[in-house]
Write a protein that holds these residues in place. Structure first.
Motif, PDB file in Angstrom:
ATOM      1  N   ILE A   1      28.777 128.147 104.207  1.00  0.00           N
ATOM      2  CA  ILE A   1      28.380 126.912 105.372  1.00  0.00           C
ATOM      3  C   ILE A   1      27.996 125.557 104.534  1.00  0.00           C
ATOM      4  O   ILE A   1      27.583 125.765 103.497  1.00  0.00           O
ATOM      5  N   SER A   2      28.037 124.571 105.299  1.00  0.00           N
ATOM      6  CA  SER A   2      27.992 123.416 104.807  1.00  0.00           C
ATOM      7  C   SER A   2      26.337 122.939 104.802  1.00  0.00           C
ATOM      8  O   SER A   2      25.484 123.942 105.382  1.00  0.00           O
ATOM      9  N   ASP A   3      25.915 121.977 104.041  1.00  0.00           N
ATOM     10  CA  ASP A   3      24.846 121.519 103.744  1.00  0.00           C
ATOM     11  C   ASP A   3      23.939 121.256 105.218  1.00  0.00           C
ATOM     12  O   ASP A   3      22.918 121.665 105.362  1.00  0.00           O
ATOM     13  N   ASP A   4      24.597 120.559 106.062  1.00  0.00           N
ATOM     14  CA  ASP A   4      24.318 120.225 107.380  1.00  0.00           C
ATOM     15  C   ASP A   4      23.755 121.678 108.108  1.00  0.00           C
ATOM     16  O   ASP A   4      22.844 121.633 108.975  1.00  0.00           O
ATOM     17  N   GLU A   5      24.817 122.579 108.085  1.00  0.00           N
ATOM     18  CA  GLU A   5      24.581 123.906 108.854  1.00  0.00           C
ATOM     19  C   GLU A   5      23.528 124.396 108.053  1.00  0.00           C
ATOM     20  O   GLU A   5      22.888 125.107 108.889  1.00  0.00           O
ATOM     21  N   LEU A   6      23.172 124.459 106.842  1.00  0.00           N
ATOM     22  CA  LEU A   6      22.193 125.051 106.136  1.00  0.00           C
ATOM     23  C   LEU A   6      20.808 124.656 106.586  1.00  0.00           C
ATOM     24  O   LEU A   6      19.902 125.183 107.009  1.00  0.00           O
ATOM     25  N   SER A   7      20.906 123.077 106.789  1.00  0.00           N
ATOM     26  CA  SER A   7      19.546 122.394 107.391  1.00  0.00           C
ATOM     27  C   SER A   7      19.385 123.012 108.896  1.00  0.00           C
ATOM     28  O   SER A   7      18.152 122.975 109.174  1.00  0.00           O
TER      29      SER A   7
END
Lengths: 434, 233
Positions: free
Chosen positions: B74-80
């Protein structure tokens, strides 16, 4: 998080390092004030020079000559003078094109002027006394106006009067070539001696009644040129005393677009009547105005560049310091779920707030400096002028808004560099920052 | 279903010219609602493991499944977003935002989630009450004691109703009485809300109160103790 939430948090963050924020606000404010004050000064200079050219040097807004006068007029002056019928035709056409505009007959004369012992060259501008007052427009306080009922009375430039040792009330003689090449002599009375304000003309310039000029050139009823004055200047109320000097800097003159449009329309209209003319606008007739404008525009560009660079560096430095100091906090924000874009937005909002506050203070500072300088009545002698003028600071809205926008956009963009760096730092290393 | 599954997770760092293997292959499974302590000597890899568990650091090798989802994909935004919605953090140094009041600090993760203002305010008020700080609602962190700050941090971590609370040495900066109070609070909230709590500590007195303990040494789990009686109680 809502925009309001970001705004509130950014505003509080600004006050964490009050001294740095105030220094950044001060640099933005001083930058804008420097640009705005210079823009105002520049505008006042342009307006003043325009009004001097139009109303003091009597250039009017537009000067009409017969086609070919500029190149052949000196060789065959008789061919290139307007006669009474042509003058009437021009008046009718001007009124049709620009209702309310006025046409003033002009006749320039050059020759020798003598005090009985010595002679020197002169250049004289022939204009009717009433027309001269008309051309002065709202600036009736400008010294030196031809007197009615003084057919031989002239206004002599103070430098020329000094050369010949003449003073107001004295008489002198002039020797002029008629348009047919014969010598013609006349006596003149010095009704006034004034400083033209220009080193290049103050030692040779005179203004004489139109009829005297026509008589000397043996061209009664004729005019070498016709000066057009637009209705706004004709109808403007006259300023008195100190207000007259300030009004020189604040009363706008028609811009290039207006005068060029008038020139083209009028030229075409006159051509349709069979009268072929050549016209120059007051801007074209005033090389000094164009040179000064070009120089000040360049200086303004340089100043704007320097100010932008200083402000951008100042904001980037402030935000860079803030990012370093708050690295750990950025790590916390990222850990609890703020996206990278959110971190960038937070710092950019802080920079934008600094810029907005700085610009507001800058506008206030501009008006303060402007009021102070204008009230102090600082005077100086500009290059090529022979008398002092007031250092007047106007307010030029468009360049001020443009500078403020450029400052706001570039300074805010400058903040994105450290903000992006902060947002892209690994969270763990941000949290471990000491 | 497991809340967390770590499969042979490795993590290395460069410290100058030296390569440090902080995690050498950690396998771990955590069920929802567990109250779990990780302990071990300094440099054993506890914090690195907590960072990987809290999705603020990524493993170099191995698999990390959180709530059934592979975190590597998953992307960085999704991790956030996962951290914001599913994980609460409690830091050793509290890490409260200094310009925000206690109430605003608790609201912050909820605001990042764009919850309605009314709900955000109510939840922050509720959690202030739960941690016993309702009278200090508008106090900024620098006006609070260490214990009070950690309570605010706990409230901030739990106000978002996360599935997992990560607490890296939450009592390291607190005196022993306050440390026990904080662990009491975490224990109570674990029981009341069913949230999974994982914390690290050096304090053996605190370990005695935790049903599942993992000992980490040189980047591997060397010992695991599970007290079923304590867990069921």
């Amino acid at each position: 998080m809502t925009g309001r939430g970001f705004l509130a948090m950014a505003w509080r963050n600004l006050w964490r390092n009050r001294r740095r924020s105030l220094a950044t606000v001060a640099s933005i404010a001083c930058g804008l004030a420097a640009v705005a004050v210079f823009a105002g000064y520049k505008l006042a200079i342009y307006t003043g020079l325009a009004n001097i050219a139009i109303h003091s040097d009597l250039a009017g807004h537009l000067t009409i000559n017969k086609a070919g006068w500029r190149t052949e007029g000196k060789l065959h002056p008789a061919r290139y003078l307007f006669d009474e019928a042509e003058i009437a035709q021009v008046r009718v056409t001007v009124t049709a094109v620009a209702p309310g505009a006025r046409v003033v007959e002009r006749m320039n004369v050059m020759g020798l002027v003598s005090n009985g012992h010595n002679s020197t060259i002169f250049v004289a501008n022939g204009v009717g006394p009433a027309d001269m007052r008309l051309l002065r427009g709202p600036f009736q306080g400008i010294p030196g106006v031809l007197r009615e009922h003084s057919p031989h009375g002239v206004i002599m430039s103070s430098g020329l009067a000094d050369i010949l040792g003449l003073k107001v009330g004295d008489s002198a003689s002039i020797l002029v070539n008629t348009i047919h090449g014969q010598a013609n002599m006349a006596d003149i009375d010095i009704d006034a001696a004034v400083d033209t304000g220009n080193l290049a003309t103050n030692d040779k310039w005179m203004t004489m009644p139109l009829e005297l000029a026509q008589e000397q050139l043996d061209a009664m009823g004729k005019a070498e040129g016709l000066t057009v004055l637009l209705p706004a200047a004709v109808n403007a109320p006259a300023f008195e005393g100190r207000a007259s000097e300030e009004a020189m800097y604040t009363t706008p003159a028609p811009d290039d677009e207006t005068t060029n449009a008038l020139r083209d329309t009028l030229s075409a209209a006159l051509a349709r009547t069979g009268l072929h003319t050549e016209m120059i606008t007051w801007q074209e007739q005033s090389p000094f105005y164009r040179q000064v404008k070009s120089m000040f525009d360049m200086m303004f560009g340089l100043l704007l560049g320097v100010v932008l660079a200083i402000v951008i560096l100042s904001v980037a430095n402030a935000m860079g310091m803030a990012v370093v100091e708050r690295t750990r906090e950025i790590g916390t924000l990222r850990a609890i779920g703020m996206r990278r874009a959110g971190v960038v937005r937070l710092f950019v909002t802080e920079a934008a707030l600094l810029v907005v506050v700085g610009l507001l203070v800058g506008v206030a500072l501009t008006f303060l400096v402007r009021a102070g300088v204008n009230a102090l009545d600082v005077r100086y002698i500009p290059p090529s002028l022979s008398r002092d003028v007031q250092l007047y600071v106007g307010f030029d809205l468009l360049p001020t808004i443009a500078a403020a926008l450029a400052l706001a956009v570039l300074a805010t963009l400058a903040a994105t560099v450290p903000a992006r760096r902060a947002a892209h730092a690994p969270i763990v290393s941000s949290l471990g920052h000491v | 279903m497991h809340l967390l599954v770590l499969g042979h997770v490795k993590r290395t760092f460069m410290l100058g010219e030296t390569r440090i293997c902080a995690l050498r292959g950690v396998d771990l499974e955590v069920m929802p609602g567990e109250f779990l302590a990780i302990w071990g000597p300094s440099g054993s890899g506890k914090s690195t493991l907590m960072n990987v568990l809290g999705l603020i650091d990524a493993a170099d090798e191995g698999k990390v499944l959180f709530d059934g989802e592979d975190m590597a994909s998953i992307s960085d935004d999704e991790l956030s977003d996962r951290r914001n919605h599913k994980i609460g953090f409690i830091f050793q140094s509290f890490n409260l935002i200094p310009v925000l009041s206690a109430h605003e600090n608790i609201m912050l993760p909820l605001q990042l989630r764009n919850l309605p203002k009314k709900e955000t305010v109510e939840r922050a008020d509720e959690w202030l009450r739960k941690v016993g700080l309702e009278k200090l609602r508008d106090f900024r962190p620098d006006q609070l004691s260490g214990g009070q700050r950690q309570r605010v941090a706990i409230a901030r971590a739990l106000a978002g109703r996360p599935k997992l609370v990560i607490a890296d040495e939450p009592t390291a900066n607190l005196d022993s009485v306050t440390s026990h109070e904080v662990i009491d609070l975490l224990e109570r909230l674990n029981e009341e809300t069913g949230v999974t709590c994982i914390f690290t500590t050096h304090d053996p007195r605190l370990l005695d109160r935790v049903p599942r303990q993992l000992r980490l040494c040189d980047g591997v789990i060397t010992h695991e103790r599970y007290d079923a009686a304590m867990a069921s109680s």
